[in-house]
Write a protein that holds these residues in place. Structure first.
Motif, mmCIF file in Angstrom:
data_model
loop_
_atom_site.group_PDB
_atom_site.id
_atom_site.type_symbol
_atom_site.label_atom_id
_atom_site.label_comp_id
_atom_site.label_asym_id
_atom_site.label_seq_id
_atom_site.Cartn_x
_atom_site.Cartn_y
_atom_site.Cartn_z
ATOM 1 N N ASN A 1 0.827 -1.198 0.000
ATOM 2 C CA ASN A 1 0.000 0.000 0.000
ATOM 3 C C ASN A 1 0.865 1.252 0.000
ATOM 4 O O ASN A 1 1.478 1.606 0.982
ATOM 5 C CB ASN A 1 -0.909 0.003 1.242
ATOM 6 C CG ASN A 1 -1.890 1.158 1.210
ATOM 7 O OD1 ASN A 1 -2.188 1.693 0.146
ATOM 8 N ND2 ASN A 1 -2.386 1.524 2.377
ATOM 9 N N ASN A 2 0.931 1.936 -1.137
ATOM 10 C CA ASN A 2 1.655 3.189 -1.294
ATOM 11 C C ASN A 2 3.162 3.038 -1.079
ATOM 12 O O ASN A 2 3.832 3.995 -0.721
ATOM 13 C CB ASN A 2 1.123 4.249 -0.321
ATOM 14 C CG ASN A 2 -0.334 4.542 -0.511
ATOM 15 O OD1 ASN A 2 -1.166 3.722 -0.152
ATOM 16 N ND2 ASN A 2 -0.663 5.690 -1.060
ATOM 17 N N ARG A 3 3.714 1.853 -1.337
ATOM 18 C CA ARG A 3 5.135 1.647 -1.126
ATOM 19 C C ARG A 3 5.750 0.955 -2.338
ATOM 20 O O ARG A 3 5.119 0.137 -2.977
ATOM 21 C CB ARG A 3 5.400 0.788 0.119
ATOM 22 C CG ARG A 3 4.790 1.350 1.401
ATOM 23 C CD ARG A 3 5.074 0.435 2.562
ATOM 24 N NE ARG A 3 4.433 0.898 3.779
ATOM 25 C CZ ARG A 3 4.588 0.333 4.959
ATOM 26 N NH1 ARG A 3 5.357 -0.729 5.085
ATOM 27 N NH2 ARG A 3 3.969 0.804 6.020
ATOM 28 N N THR A 4 6.998 1.312 -2.627
ATOM 29 C CA THR A 4 7.752 0.616 -3.660
ATOM 30 C C THR A 4 9.004 0.035 -3.033
ATOM 31 O O THR A 4 9.607 0.631 -2.146
ATOM 32 C CB THR A 4 8.150 1.570 -4.807
ATOM 33 O OG1 THR A 4 8.765 2.748 -4.246
ATOM 34 C CG2 THR A 4 6.923 1.981 -5.594
ATOM 35 N N THR A 5 9.404 -1.129 -3.497
ATOM 36 C CA THR A 5 10.500 -1.855 -2.871
ATOM 37 C C THR A 5 11.671 -1.977 -3.829
ATOM 38 O O THR A 5 11.513 -2.342 -4.991
ATOM 39 C CB THR A 5 10.043 -3.267 -2.448
ATOM 40 O OG1 THR A 5 8.917 -3.144 -1.575
ATOM 41 C CG2 THR A 5 11.162 -3.998 -1.733
ATOM 42 N N THR A 6 12.877 -1.645 -3.336
ATOM 43 C CA THR A 6 14.113 -1.926 -4.048
ATOM 44 C C THR A 6 14.966 -2.791 -3.135
ATOM 45 O O THR A 6 14.633 -3.032 -1.980
ATOM 46 C CB THR A 6 14.861 -0.628 -4.411
ATOM 47 O OG1 THR A 6 15.123 0.104 -3.210
ATOM 48 C CG2 THR A 6 14.019 0.230 -5.339
ATOM 49 N N HIS A 7 16.116 -3.245 -3.611
ATOM 50 C CA HIS A 7 16.944 -4.162 -2.824
ATOM 51 C C HIS A 7 18.387 -3.691 -2.803
ATOM 52 O O HIS A 7 18.917 -3.187 -3.803
ATOM 53 C CB HIS A 7 16.866 -5.582 -3.397
ATOM 54 C CG HIS A 7 15.507 -6.191 -3.280
ATOM 55 N ND1 HIS A 7 14.518 -5.965 -4.223
ATOM 56 C CD2 HIS A 7 14.959 -6.991 -2.328
ATOM 57 C CE1 HIS A 7 13.428 -6.623 -3.871
ATOM 58 N NE2 HIS A 7 13.661 -7.254 -2.729
ATOM 59 N N ASP A 8 19.029 -3.839 -1.649
ATOM 60 C CA ASP A 8 20.450 -3.566 -1.535
ATOM 61 C C ASP A 8 21.243 -4.662 -2.236
ATOM 62 O O ASP A 8 20.698 -5.695 -2.645
ATOM 63 C CB ASP A 8 20.868 -3.527 -0.058
ATOM 64 C CG ASP A 8 20.294 -2.305 0.647
ATOM 65 O OD1 ASP A 8 20.228 -1.246 0.009
ATOM 66 O OD2 ASP A 8 19.923 -2.434 1.830
ATOM 67 N N ASP A 9 22.562 -4.436 -2.327
ATOM 68 C CA ASP A 9 23.415 -5.440 -2.951
ATOM 69 C C ASP A 9 23.396 -6.753 -2.185
ATOM 70 O O ASP A 9 23.598 -7.824 -2.761
ATOM 71 C CB ASP A 9 24.852 -4.916 -3.041
ATOM 72 C CG ASP A 9 24.975 -3.752 -4.016
ATOM 73 O OD1 ASP A 9 24.097 -3.652 -4.903
ATOM 74 O OD2 ASP A 9 25.932 -2.963 -3.879
ATOM 75 N N THR B 1 8.320 5.474 -0.097
ATOM 76 C CA THR B 1 6.983 5.862 0.329
ATOM 77 C C THR B 1 6.438 6.954 -0.577
ATOM 78 O O THR B 1 7.160 7.899 -0.904
ATOM 79 C CB THR B 1 7.005 6.373 1.780
ATOM 80 O OG1 THR B 1 7.604 5.391 2.615
ATOM 81 C CG2 THR B 1 5.599 6.662 2.282
ATOM 82 N N SER B 2 5.178 6.826 -0.974
ATOM 83 C CA SER B 2 4.561 7.789 -1.890
ATOM 84 C C SER B 2 3.160 8.137 -1.432
ATOM 85 O O SER B 2 2.486 7.337 -0.775
ATOM 86 C CB SER B 2 4.477 7.210 -3.311
ATOM 87 O OG SER B 2 5.743 6.816 -3.788
#
Length: 383
Positions: free
Chosen positions: A48-56, A64-65
């Motif tokens: 909900n209203n979040r996007t996920t990226t990943h570390d190395d 958060t948006s």
């Protein structure tokens, strides 16, 4: 502790900020016609209203948006709207003659404050870092590219400035192409991203990119398409797609910032437009612009209320599912995030008002409550 350690202010939690103005970005344009940038972050699957990226190392990081209705005060003309967005004031119809140039701003503004307030008083301090460690570093710059109305208002304040002529409403591409040319370089120099770029460039012996605390890019094509063809024309569909791709690329760059960096993007319209593509008055279509706020994953995961907007609200009656923010509230918001004080922003913090008495009005008190409630509800670490 706030008063003693931070000079009657709050600790800064944001490294840098990008303000992306899409002229005449009506609320429904932002809500329904920017699927790659706004839509993908506002309603990502299972988040909900979040996007996920990943570390190395594989750890997930969540950005958060939030999308707001960004309510303008008439007259809904670009120069008057920019005055309100930068000073917190309420320009009147009597000021409209200034839209033809030569009306620089003399009032206090966040542009002036970012230029004048010493960097050592505003910079973000990392966890465990001493406030007075003698390693302040060079003051980052503020940059602008786009609609030359900004240069009429702020002729000398920007360190890196690239204005393009805005008067010809049948020219759909000159200003936007200029923004697209310069924006990648400006983004590359944002504080926070700069640390990443600096490490990469050390391997190649190249470290010439300037450092920016704030960048402003003002795209004009949507407004000019509206004036020339109206909002319900294939030219508008094409122009909004161009903006969507640009915004998606920009937000992806910000999301790739190092995990310790916090970068904020504000995507906003200065006004909307009527169904025949004009603006200037106070109809709902003219005053309801869009404001899309995005925090990079390094800012923290946030805390979203369960009654927020969901994907199924998209449609003709979806506007009531989104909070409204007045455009003049942008001034204390920028002040709060980038840690500088104006007499307007001082009214929001009672501990500071004892040292710097502001001119308080009922409207100031109301706006302060809006800002504090919104920031605390959607980003609790700012309490």
């Amino acid at each position: 502790n706030v008063v003693n350690n931070y000079g009657c202010w709050v600790p800064r939690r944001v490294d840098s900020m990008a303000i992306l103005v899409v002229d005449a970005l009506r609320f429904d344009f932002a809500r329904d016609h920017l699927p790659l940038s706004v839509g993908s972050r506002l309603f990502p699957p299972n988040n909900n209203n979040r996007t996920t990226t990943h570390d190395d190392d594989g750890r997930s990081r969540i950005g958060t948006s939030k999308l707001y209705q960004f309510v303008a005060d008439p007259p809904t003309v670009t120069m008057q709207r920019l005055k309100g967005l930068t000073t917190g004031g309420l320009p009147t119809f009597a000021d409209i003659s200034g839209s033809f140039g030569g009306a620089s701003i003399d009032e206090d503004s966040w542009v002036e404050q970012l230029r004048d307030v010493p960097w050592e008083r505003r910079r973000r301090h990392c966890a465990g870092e001493e406030l007075d460690n003698g390693t302040v570093g060079d003051k980052p710059k503020i940059a602008f590219v786009g609609d030359d109305t900004w240069v009429d208002l702020f002729p000398t304040q920007f360190d890196d400035c690239h204005p393009f002529p805005s008067f010809n409403t049948r020219d759909l591409n000159t200003v936007d192409n200029g923004c697209l040319e310069h924006l990648p370089r400006l983004l590359d120099g944002l504080v926070g991203l700069k640390e990443q770029r600096k490490q990469q460039s050390n391997h190649h012996g190249n470290n010439s990119t300037a450092m920016f605390e704030l960048i402003v890019a003002h795209f004009l094509g949507v407004d000019h398409v509206g004036h020339t063809y109206g909002p319900n024309n294939p030219h508008m569909e094409s122009k909004l797609h161009q903006m969507d791709v640009m915004l998606s690329d920009t937000l992806n760059t910000i999301d790739a910032a190092p995990s310790q960096s916090c970068i904020v993007a504000l995507v906003l319209g200065d006004h909307g437009m009527t169904e025949d593509g004009n603006h200037g008055g106070g109809t709902s279509e003219e005053v309801n612009a869009g404001l899309f706020v995005h925090f990079s994953p390094g800012c923290g995961n946030g805390n979203h209320s369960k009654d927020g907007a969901r994907g199924e609200e998209i449609g003709q009656t979806a506007a009531r599912a989104f909070d409204s923010i007045h455009q003049i509230d942008l001034v204390p918001t920028v002040s709060f995030l980038l840690r500088y004080r104006t007499r307007i922003s001082a009214a929001w913090f009672p501990t500071c008002s004892r040292r710097l008495p502001p001119r308080k009005t009922a409207k100031n008190d109301h706006r302060g409550g809006t800002i504090q409630r919104t920031s605390q509800r959607h980003w609790p670490s700012m309490r």
